[in-house]
Design a protein around this motif. Structure first.
Motif, PDB file in Angstrom:
ATOM      1  N   ARG B 172       0.754  -1.288  -0.124  1.00 24.62           N
ATOM      2  CA  ARG B 172      -0.225  -0.172   0.027  1.00 24.62           C
ATOM      3  C   ARG B 172       0.873   1.335  -0.051  1.00 24.62           C
ATOM      4  O   ARG B 172       0.813   2.163   1.203  1.00 24.62           O
ATOM      5  CB  ARG B 172      -1.025   0.062   1.025  1.00 24.62           C
ATOM      6  N   PRO B 173       1.747   1.364  -1.047  1.00 19.74           N
ATOM      7  CA  PRO B 173       2.476   2.545  -1.143  1.00 19.74           C
ATOM      8  C   PRO B 173       1.420   3.889  -1.267  1.00 19.74           C
ATOM      9  O   PRO B 173       0.304   3.783  -1.851  1.00 19.74           O
ATOM     10  CB  PRO B 173       3.332   2.488  -2.380  1.00 19.74           C
ATOM     11  N   ARG B 174       2.221   4.818  -1.146  1.00 18.05           N
ATOM     12  CA  ARG B 174       1.517   6.134  -1.314  1.00 18.05           C
ATOM     13  C   ARG B 174       1.233   6.519  -2.843  1.00 18.05           C
ATOM     14  O   ARG B 174       0.258   7.061  -3.232  1.00 18.05           O
ATOM     15  CB  ARG B 174       2.302   7.445  -0.617  1.00 18.05           C
ATOM     16  N   TYR B 175       2.349   6.433  -3.506  1.00 15.57           N
ATOM     17  CA  TYR B 175       2.079   6.406  -5.063  1.00 15.57           C
ATOM     18  C   TYR B 175       2.986   5.355  -5.559  1.00 15.57           C
ATOM     19  O   TYR B 175       3.967   4.996  -5.351  1.00 15.57           O
ATOM     20  CB  TYR B 175       2.775   7.905  -5.169  1.00 15.57           C
ATOM     21  N   GLN B 176       2.561   4.787  -6.804  1.00 17.63           N
ATOM     22  CA  GLN B 176       3.183   3.803  -7.707  1.00 17.63           C
ATOM     23  C   GLN B 176       2.971   4.104  -8.914  1.00 17.63           C
ATOM     24  O   GLN B 176       1.792   4.252  -9.349  1.00 17.63           O
ATOM     25  CB  GLN B 176       2.624   2.103  -7.114  1.00 17.63           C
ATOM     26  N   ALA B 177       3.951   3.911  -9.717  1.00 17.95           N
ATOM     27  CA  ALA B 177       3.644   4.128 -11.348  1.00 17.95           C
ATOM     28  C   ALA B 177       4.564   3.211 -12.271  1.00 17.95           C
ATOM     29  O   ALA B 177       5.625   2.751 -11.505  1.00 17.95           O
ATOM     30  CB  ALA B 177       3.766   5.480 -11.521  1.00 17.95           C
ATOM     31  N   THR B 178       4.332   3.230 -13.500  1.00 20.30           N
ATOM     32  CA  THR B 178       5.130   2.732 -14.368  1.00 20.30           C
ATOM     33  C   THR B 178       5.830   3.687 -15.301  1.00 20.30           C
ATOM     34  O   THR B 178       4.767   4.746 -15.409  1.00 20.30           O
ATOM     35  CB  THR B 178       4.781   1.449 -14.888  1.00 20.30           C
ATOM     36  N   ALA B 179       6.762   3.711 -15.943  1.00 17.32           N
ATOM     37  CA  ALA B 179       7.109   4.608 -16.846  1.00 17.32           C
ATOM     38  C   ALA B 179       8.227   4.057 -18.058  1.00 17.32           C
ATOM     39  O   ALA B 179       8.682   2.855 -17.528  1.00 17.32           O
ATOM     40  CB  ALA B 179       7.815   5.628 -16.153  1.00 17.32           C
ATOM     41  N   THR B 180       8.394   4.661 -19.247  1.00 15.30           N
ATOM     42  CA  THR B 180       9.284   4.233 -20.116  1.00 15.30           C
ATOM     43  C   THR B 180       9.581   5.494 -21.093  1.00 15.30           C
ATOM     44  O   THR B 180       8.875   6.332 -21.333  1.00 15.30           O
ATOM     45  CB  THR B 180       9.068   3.036 -21.017  1.00 15.30           C
ATOM     46  N   PRO B 181      11.016   5.571 -21.423  1.00 18.19           N
ATOM     47  CA  PRO B 181      11.497   6.803 -21.853  1.00 18.19           C
ATOM     48  C   PRO B 181      10.920   7.094 -23.093  1.00 18.19           C
ATOM     49  O   PRO B 181      10.865   8.439 -23.522  1.00 18.19           O
ATOM     50  CB  PRO B 181      13.141   6.598 -22.054  1.00 18.19           C
ATOM     51  N   ALA B 182      10.067   6.315 -23.824  1.00 16.77           N
ATOM     52  CA  ALA B 182       9.579   6.679 -25.230  1.00 16.77           C
ATOM     53  C   ALA B 182       8.473   7.855 -24.832  1.00 16.77           C
ATOM     54  O   ALA B 182       8.024   8.401 -25.547  1.00 16.77           O
ATOM     55  CB  ALA B 182       8.966   5.363 -25.928  1.00 16.77           C
ATOM     56  N   TYR B 183       7.656   7.569 -23.528  1.00 18.37           N
ATOM     57  CA  TYR B 183       6.663   8.597 -23.272  1.00 18.37           C
ATOM     58  C   TYR B 183       7.432   9.400 -21.994  1.00 18.37           C
ATOM     59  O   TYR B 183       7.301   9.465 -20.952  1.00 18.37           O
ATOM     60  CB  TYR B 183       5.639   7.878 -22.568  1.00 18.37           C
ATOM     61  N   ALA B 184       8.188  10.398 -22.779  1.00 14.57           N
ATOM     62  CA  ALA B 184       9.081  11.315 -21.620  1.00 14.57           C
ATOM     63  C   ALA B 184       8.062  12.247 -21.063  1.00 14.57           C
ATOM     64  O   ALA B 184       8.372  12.578 -19.855  1.00 14.57           O
ATOM     65  CB  ALA B 184      10.041  12.133 -22.466  1.00 14.57           C
ATOM     66  N   GLU B 185       7.208  12.594 -21.557  1.00 12.94           N
ATOM     67  CA  GLU B 185       6.116  13.596 -20.718  1.00 12.94           C
ATOM     68  C   GLU B 185       5.492  12.947 -19.765  1.00 12.94           C
ATOM     69  O   GLU B 185       5.486  13.565 -18.490  1.00 12.94           O
ATOM     70  CB  GLU B 185       5.197  14.555 -21.718  1.00 12.94           C
ATOM     71  N   ASP B 186       5.047  11.869 -19.938  1.00 19.14           N
ATOM     72  CA  ASP B 186       4.542  11.043 -18.890  1.00 19.14           C
ATOM     73  C   ASP B 186       5.538  10.575 -17.730  1.00 19.14           C
ATOM     74  O   ASP B 186       5.096  10.664 -16.651  1.00 19.14           O
ATOM     75  CB  ASP B 186       3.982   9.669 -19.647  1.00 19.14           C
ATOM     76  N   MET B 187       6.635  10.393 -18.119  1.00 18.13           N
ATOM     77  CA  MET B 187       7.534  10.156 -17.086  1.00 18.13           C
ATOM     78  C   MET B 187       8.160  11.297 -16.406  1.00 18.13           C
ATOM     79  O   MET B 187       8.325  11.178 -15.112  1.00 18.13           O
ATOM     80  CB  MET B 187       8.982   9.374 -17.704  1.00 18.13           C
ATOM     81  N   VAL B 188       8.299  12.461 -16.840  1.00 18.04           N
ATOM     82  CA  VAL B 188       8.840  13.653 -16.282  1.00 18.04           C
ATOM     83  C   VAL B 188       7.514  13.862 -15.299  1.00 18.04           C
ATOM     84  O   VAL B 188       7.885  14.275 -13.988  1.00 18.04           O
ATOM     85  CB  VAL B 188       9.141  14.820 -17.289  1.00 18.04           C
ATOM     86  N   ARG B 189       6.296  13.747 -15.750  1.00 18.52           N
ATOM     87  CA  ARG B 189       5.046  14.237 -14.951  1.00 18.52           C
ATOM     88  C   ARG B 189       5.149  13.350 -13.777  1.00 18.52           C
ATOM     89  O   ARG B 189       4.878  13.793 -12.451  1.00 18.52           O
ATOM     90  CB  ARG B 189       3.979  13.970 -15.818  1.00 18.52           C
ATOM     91  N   LYS B 190       5.485  11.863 -13.983  1.00 17.88           N
ATOM     92  CA  LYS B 190       5.334  11.111 -12.915  1.00 17.88           C
ATOM     93  C   LYS B 190       6.344  11.348 -11.803  1.00 17.88           C
ATOM     94  O   LYS B 190       6.304  10.903 -10.708  1.00 17.88           O
ATOM     95  CB  LYS B 190       5.566   9.698 -13.293  1.00 17.88           C
ATOM     96  N   PHE B 191       7.523  11.677 -12.331  1.00 19.69           N
ATOM     97  CA  PHE B 191       8.682  12.170 -11.167  1.00 19.69           C
ATOM     98  C   PHE B 191       8.378  13.408 -10.476  1.00 19.69           C
ATOM     99  O   PHE B 191       8.447  13.508  -9.157  1.00 19.69           O
ATOM    100  CB  PHE B 191       9.733  12.418 -11.780  1.00 19.69           C
TER     101      PHE B 191
END
Lengths: 384, 291
Positions: B172-191
């Protein structure tokens, strides 16, 4: 203020008095009461530092690596299997030059499962780059912990304060608990010179070239050698402020002794009684208590040795296929003397068997009668 | 033509790093630092990034790096955080940054402990699906059928990839996500998002690895994208247990599009590929229910 404390609580009180910033804790017998006492002090607000209930000893020491690198004063306590489990991290802490202090409550190692004391757990960490102090009383546990912080932060080397499981850890003794103001004078807030700084990013413990590694190791040893002097200075200042004096090797009736018992930890206080009994019989007995194992106090030891004296080293620890570990270290330390004394090894009390005054007298008399073997230890079993 | 992106222009990663050409873990670090900013401490266990961060006295990143032994990135990161807080610094973000070996396998205990205690750290696993720094050995992150140096037989790895995301979610983490560098905007937003949350946070990055997956180094972004488009690596996030799919691939491409571009899967038979397709299809039915 004089209090009646068990050894484990004396350690916890010292950690509170030192205003330790981060404690990482994992339970193991016979150390558990140290971290329980700190948890209790944390709950009441007496201990304002951070208290991290980690999931293993390996993580306990890893957590302190992070906290010490961030510039905090740190502490953990362990025993036996727990210490063995954090072995990797012990090297890391000293290599990273982090002044971590740890209480190590001596307990024998399995297999088979064993709960009671011997020193093989901590002595097996000989080459990890930690200073090691061995305590003989609960007062000394408190005092040595304060001295440990002082020395660790001066040298940027970690210190292990070792004491006998149950014999000291669970036994109540009167302990003088010093005033906070006095401790603050002795132990100012930590100023770790390589604490990470957000404004000045650096990489810590990054891969060096072999030559750089070699130089770092050489510098580390130079600081370990310097510890001989620094510990003495810290003990001297401790004596001035608190009125209790310690040194790396302490002699008892050593001046004219023909055979010297050599002991450490709790048996070193039993040895005083053994010496008195032997003296009462008109025998020239004495005792040397080794308080410091790393750096090994070679010079301090030699000062007690007159030509012709024999040493009966009583080890509650063992290096399989060789000797008791103190015996082996003492032989090595004395080898370069012009006329080194004869050193005889006695192994006793492994796994927590009592080391009684009778047993120590037996070792002394065996040695005095010339029955010892210079090449092999005598295994002394308490027959009672 | 000017493309407007939400990605900050700041660079926390310098050009002089030691990565292989086309390294997905390096692209990931670049985007991660854009999202995290300079008030960050990286704790790096034994992994490719031990090397990529630079030998002493150099550093390829503009934030503090604390190297740690293999098993204890999470515990060391907790310690850094507690140490900083004990000195009055609550703001700095402490990030453990480990590979799949250091996360799925040897570091799992310390990671579980940190997640269980809800430690105020962000744990990032850049998952390149094998022990790449030691030269491509099978880890708990290696998918079934993949060739590695320790699964050299015709069948490749004989066990499925460990479901680490489910293990983490069970904490039960506060936040959990997956990301991969082809989706850079998604990744930066998640960080950025993870940085602003207090408590235990976890991001798993799929980081393509040219020498380990055996493909041309120019294909990293294409493979990263195909992993998502085939549905093999869904992009999602979960905040306080609220699950959200970030990108619905619409009509998913066949898994073969992803698998066949990598020589590590060269020995897969048509039946193997069909089995993988069936697994992916089943997983998406589950996603549809959760989202």
């Amino acid at each position: 203020m004089r209090k009646t404390l068990m050894g484990n609580h004396a350690a916890a009180v010292a950690v509170r008095l030192a205003r330790t910033g981060v404690v990482a804790a994992y339970p193991i017998t016979p150390q558990t009461q140290v971290v329980e006492a700190l948890a209790e002090m944390k709950a009441t607000g007496e201990f304002p530092g951070r208290f991290v209930r980690v999931e293993s000893e390996h993580s306990a020491m890893a957590c302190l690596v992070g906290a010490a690198q961030a510039g905090a004063r740190t502490f953990t306590a362990t025993s036996s299997q727990g210490l063995a489990y954090m072995h990797e991290m012990l090297h890391w802490v000293s290599g990273a030059r982090l002044p971590v202090v740890m209480a190590e409550v001596n307990r024998a190692l399995g297999a088979p499962w064993i709960l009671w004391t011997d020193q093989t757990d901590s002595l097996a960490q000989r080459d990890t780059g930690w200073l090691q102090f061995y305590c003989s009383t609960n007062q000394e546990i408190l005092d040595a912990t304060l001295i440990a912080y002082r020395v660790a932060e001066e040298l940027l080397l970690p210190v292990m304060v070792c004491y006998d499981g149950f014999t000291l850890s669970h036994t109540y003794e009167p302990v003088d608990v010093p005033d906070q103001a006095l401790v603050d004078r002795y132990l100012p807030p930590i100023q770790y010179p390589y604490a990470l700084d957000i404004k000045e990013p650096r990489a810590f413990s990054a891969l060096p070239k072999p030559q750089e590694y070699f130089r770092l190791r050489r510098r580390m040893d130079a600081d370990m050698q310097r510890a001989q002097e620094e510990v003495a200075v810290a003990e001297e200042e401790f004596a001035e402020l608190f009125g209790r004096r310690y040194s790396a090797v302490e002699g008892y009736q050593a001046e004219d002794a023909e055979v010297l018992l050599v002991t450490s930890g709790a048996p070193a206080s039993t040895a005083l009684d053994a010496v008195d009994r032997l003296r009462a019989k008109g025998l020239k007995a004495g005792n040397l208590r080794i308080r410091q194992f790393r750096p090994f106090p070679t010079a301090q030891l030699r000062r007690f040795l007159r030509p012709g004296v024999k040493l009966a080293v009583v080890d509650r620890n063992y290096s399989m296929g060789h000797h008791g570990i103190f015996c082996e270290e003492i032989k090595s330390a004395l080898y370069a003397m012009p006329n080194p004394p004869q050193v005889f090894g006695y192994v006793a009390g492994l796994g927590g068997g009592d080391i009684t005054p009778e047993l120590l007298c037996e070792a002394w008399e065996d040695c005095a009668a010339g029955r010892g073997d210079l090449n092999a230890p005598v295994w002394l079993e308490d027959s009672r | 033509m000017t493309v407007k992106t939400s990605i900050p222009a700041t660079e926390g990663l310098s050009a002089g790093h030691l990565a292989c050409q086309g390294c997905g873990a390096t692209l990931s670090m670049r985007y991660a630092l854009k999202g995290l900013g300079q008030e960050t401490v990286l704790v790096i266990p034994a992994c490719c990034w031990t090397i990529l961060a630079g030998p002493a006295p150099m550093s390829s990143v503009d934030v503090n790096v604390v190297h740690s032994p293999f098993a204890c990135a999470a515990a060391t990161a907790c310690g850094v955080k507690h140490g900083l807080v004990s000195r009055g610094d609550e703001a700095t973000c402490v990030v453990a940054w480990g590979g799949d070996g250091g996360t799925f396998d040897i570091g799992l205990q310390a990671l579980s402990g940190a997640a269980d205690r809800d430690e105020d750290i962000l744990y990032v696993c850049y998952d390149n699906e094998a022990y790449m720094n030691t030269g491509i050995q099978r880890s708990g992150g290696t998918p079934r059928g993949a060739w590695t140096m320790t699964t050299p037989g015709p069948a490749g790895a004989d066990r499925p990839k460990k479901d680490l995301d489910a293990i983490i979610a069970a904490h039960r983490p506060r936040y959990q996500a997956t990301a991969t560098p082809a989706y850079a905007e998604d990744m930066v937003r998640k960080f950025k998002k993870a940085r602003a949350i207090k408590g235990f946070r976890f991001i798993r990055i799929l980081a393509p690895c040219p020498p380990g997956w055996k493909y041309e180094s120019g294909d990293t972004v294409a493979l990263s994208r195909l992993a998502v488009q085939t549905g093999m690596f869904p992009l999602w996030e979960s905040e306080e247990g609220r699950f959200r799919l970030n990108l619905s691939p619409g009509k998913r491409k066949p898994v073969g599009d992803f698998l066949r571009r990598q020589a590590r899967f060269r020995r897969l038979t048509a039946e193997d590929e069909a089995a993988i397709q069936a697994q992916v299809d089943a997983a998406w039915e589950d996603f549809a229910k959760r989202a």
